[in-house]
Write a protein that holds these residues in place. Structure first.
Motif, short mmCIF file in Angstrom:
data_model
loop_
_atom_site.label_atom_id
_atom_site.label_comp_id
_atom_site.label_asym_id
_atom_site.label_seq_id
_atom_site.Cartn_x
_atom_site.Cartn_y
_atom_site.Cartn_z
N ALA A 118 0.78 -1.21 -0.08
CA ALA A 118 0.01 0.13 0.04
C ALA A 118 0.92 1.34 -0.08
CB ALA A 118 -0.94 -0.30 1.20
N MET A 155 1.88 1.71 -3.64
CA MET A 155 0.81 2.27 -4.32
C MET A 155 0.94 4.03 -4.16
SD MET A 155 -1.75 -0.59 -3.81
CE MET A 155 -1.45 -2.36 -4.22
N ALA A 156 0.85 4.08 -2.73
CA ALA A 156 0.60 5.76 -2.48
C ALA A 156 1.72 6.49 -2.88
CB ALA A 156 0.70 5.68 -1.08
N SER A 174 -5.55 6.43 -9.60
CA SER A 174 -6.08 5.56 -8.79
C SER A 174 -7.24 4.92 -9.43
CB SER A 174 -7.03 6.50 -7.64
OG SER A 174 -7.64 5.83 -6.71
N LEU A 228 -5.77 1.88 -10.89
CA LEU A 228 -5.19 0.90 -9.62
C LEU A 228 -6.59 0.37 -9.09
CD1 LEU A 228 -3.26 -0.05 -7.50
CD2 LEU A 228 -3.48 2.01 -6.09
N LEU A 269 -2.46 8.27 1.85
CA LEU A 269 -2.97 6.91 1.21
C LEU A 269 -4.30 7.25 0.29
CD1 LEU A 269 -3.29 4.84 4.42
CD2 LEU A 269 -1.54 4.30 2.61
N VAL A 279 -5.59 4.89 -2.60
CA VAL A 279 -5.28 3.43 -2.55
C VAL A 279 -6.62 2.71 -2.12
CG1 VAL A 279 -3.92 1.76 -1.10
CG2 VAL A 279 -2.91 4.07 -1.84
N LEU A 295 -10.03 6.98 0.21
CA LEU A 295 -9.65 5.86 -0.09
C LEU A 295 -10.86 4.94 -0.78
CD1 LEU A 295 -7.56 6.50 2.15
CD2 LEU A 295 -7.64 4.05 2.49
N ASP A 325 2.32 -0.92 6.32
CA ASP A 325 0.92 -0.51 5.47
C ASP A 325 -0.02 -0.76 6.75
OD1 ASP A 325 2.08 -0.33 3.21
OD2 ASP A 325 1.37 -2.35 2.50
#
Length: 504
Positions: free
Chosen positions: A9, A12-13, A23, A26, A76, A79, A121, A227
């Motif tokens: 995570a 990804m962030a 995003s 993802l 975040l 994500v 998120l 994470d």
């Protein structure tokens, strides 16, 4: 498998902030993964694709525009995350995996869900669990079992097997669970992931459907300690809507997880939870290997004696059913939940309640309601519930003494590797015994974290760190250190999960 969903995570962030991925991309990648593996895993009870993509598109639009609003985005943001279906979410069903709440739509969000939405998120959906969180295997869901991505003929742990399996199967990088007697940590142990039970009151319980109110705690599920720490920082903090919420500020858990130096740190091995009947040799081998890694890094390993822990399982299985029987009394076909009318005879409130509860609750929920009602009944309250609360006090005192000798405590998270589906369904006592190492933390209200500690017979083994109440930061530091030490010796456990297309 799309390499994008195999990132942590945190990775990804970082890529989202750098503009290397969006995003929407993802989120779409995770939704494709869910569509691909759900027929096998059954981790999700509801998939929230439309809203998730809408949230993702909003994050991308803000980042593309730049400026002050983009700077204010949570680290975040963008994500994706999954939510255990015991935590209420506005606009999505919340069923607690029970026919009693089939199709129910909450009119409000839990506090943790409010925080997740505010941080932008994308919520992928709601994950499977044992009905009303009552179970250790996620075989007691009214909507089918969840399977372990490591071996689809085995359980993922319970009650939060859906969240843990979703994270392990790369359907979601993050998830929320609830932990009453180990329901975050045990599934994490069985799926080779990380799961944290925060200090009681450290994360708001407002909006979590109650099983045992003095034990329940919401916490993070992830693939790495970092994470889990990042998600804990997001959901933690005081909530005036939760009367048990602590006023403490949220510490920098992720920073603690990144500090890997354990030289001179005292780590206590719990005598009652580190060996004995029921512990598989492969689990003990992995545990001792983890201890050796910590010793080589300079930690001082000491043994601590907590004699009251021998009675923890019995005390828990009196306190928890007692509180559950009280909390579930509201689901009666009159005030809450579905309504089932009796087939024949007079239509009285008592007969409607009986018909509703017979049809709406599964066998494990009924078993615990009966146990709890009996323990609270006149003539038995002091002998059972009252005595269990005295044991609880002794357990808290044992922890206090143990933490005078060590900064954190360590033990295997579960005495076995994940067992096969159906293996313990006919013997509830055997199922309950699997919670032996996780229950003491809930009775004492202290934090605990599971970190993958190796493999036994090709299946993951979990290592549990426990810290004093309000000292979750110590658990993250120790868990992050062990994760780092084991990572230096080879590939991370979660990176060794078999590709699902090859598992039958």
């Amino acid at each position: 498998m799309d390499p994008m969903i195999q990132l942590t995570a945190a990775q990804m962030a970082a890529k989202l902030r750098a503009g290397e991925i969006t995003s929407v991309e993802l989120t779409q990648a995770h939704l494709r993964r869910i569509e691909q593996v759900e027929p096998t895993i059954n981790a999700f009870l509801h998939v929230n694709a439309e809203e998730a993509l809408e949230t993702a598109a909003g994050v991308d639009k803000i980042r593309a525009a730049g400026g002050a609003e983009a700077e204010k985005l949570h680290p975040l943001a963008g994500v994706p995350i999954a939510i255990k279906d015991l935590i209420v979410t506005k606009g999505q069903p919340t069923t607690a995996a029970s026919k009693m709440l089939e199709g129910w739509m909450s009119p409000y969000d839990a506090t943790v869900v409010e925080k997740i939405r505010a941080a932008r998120l994308p919520i992928l959906g709601k994950t499977n669990l044992d009905e009303f969180a009552m179970g250790s295997s996620t075989e007691h869901s009214a909507y089918g079992v969840t399977r372990n991505p490591w071996d689809t003929e085995r359980i993922p742990g319970g009650s939060g097997g859906g969240s843990a399996a979703a994270v392990a199967a790369f359907e979601a990088p993050l998830a929320l669970g609830t932990d009453t007697g180990g329901s975050i940590r045990e599934p994490a142990a069985f799926t080779g992931t990380v799961g944290t039970k925060p200090t009681y009151g450290g994360v708001s319980r407002y909006g979590a459907i109650a099983m045992a109110s003095s034990l329940d705690q919401i916490g993070p599920c992830a693939r790495t300690v970092e994470d889990a720490a990042l998600l804990h920082e997001l959901i933690g903090g005081h909530d005036p809507k939760d009367s048990t919420s602590l006023p403490d500020p949220v510490p920098a858990f992720a920073r603690a997880a990144a500090e890997h130096d354990v030289a001179g740190k005292k780590i206590g091995v719990i005598k009652q939870l580190s060996h004995g009947e029921g512990y598989q040799q492969g689990v003990l081998d992995a545990f001792h290997s983890s201890l050796e890694s910590l010793k080589e890094a300079g930690a001082e390993i000491v043994e601590v004696d907590c004699p009251s822990f021998d009675y923890a399982l019995g005390a828990y299985y009196l306190i928890m059913p007692s509180e559950a029987s009280s909390n579930l009394a509201r689901y009666d076909g009159v005030r809450y939940g579905k309504r089932v009318l009796p087939d024949d005879g007079p239509l009285t409130i008592e007969r409607v309640m009986a018909a509703t509860r017979a049809a709406g609750f599964g066998p494990e929920v009924k078993r615990r309601i009966v146990l709890g009602t009996y323990a609270l009944s006149a003539g038995y309250y002091d002998a059972y519930y009252g005595s269990a609360q005295k044991i609880r006090t002794l357990i808290q005192r044992d922890f206090d003494r143990a933490f005078e000798q060590a900064e954190v405590l360590i033990c295997p998270t579960a005495p076995t590797v994940p067992f096969k589906l159906g293996e313990k369904l006919d013997d509830p006592l055997k199922m309950y015994l699997n919670d032996i190492a996780t229950i003491p933390a809930n009775l004492a209200g202290i934090p605990g974290i599971n970190v993958p500690g190796g493999l036994s017979e090709g299946l993951p083994v979990g290592i549990q760190f426990l810290a004093p109440a309000r000292e979750d930061i110590r658990a993250y530091h120790a868990a992050g250190a062990l994760e780092h030490l084991l990572g230096e010796k080879g590939e991370a456990i979660w990176q060794q999960i078999p590709e699902l297309e090859e598992v039958h």
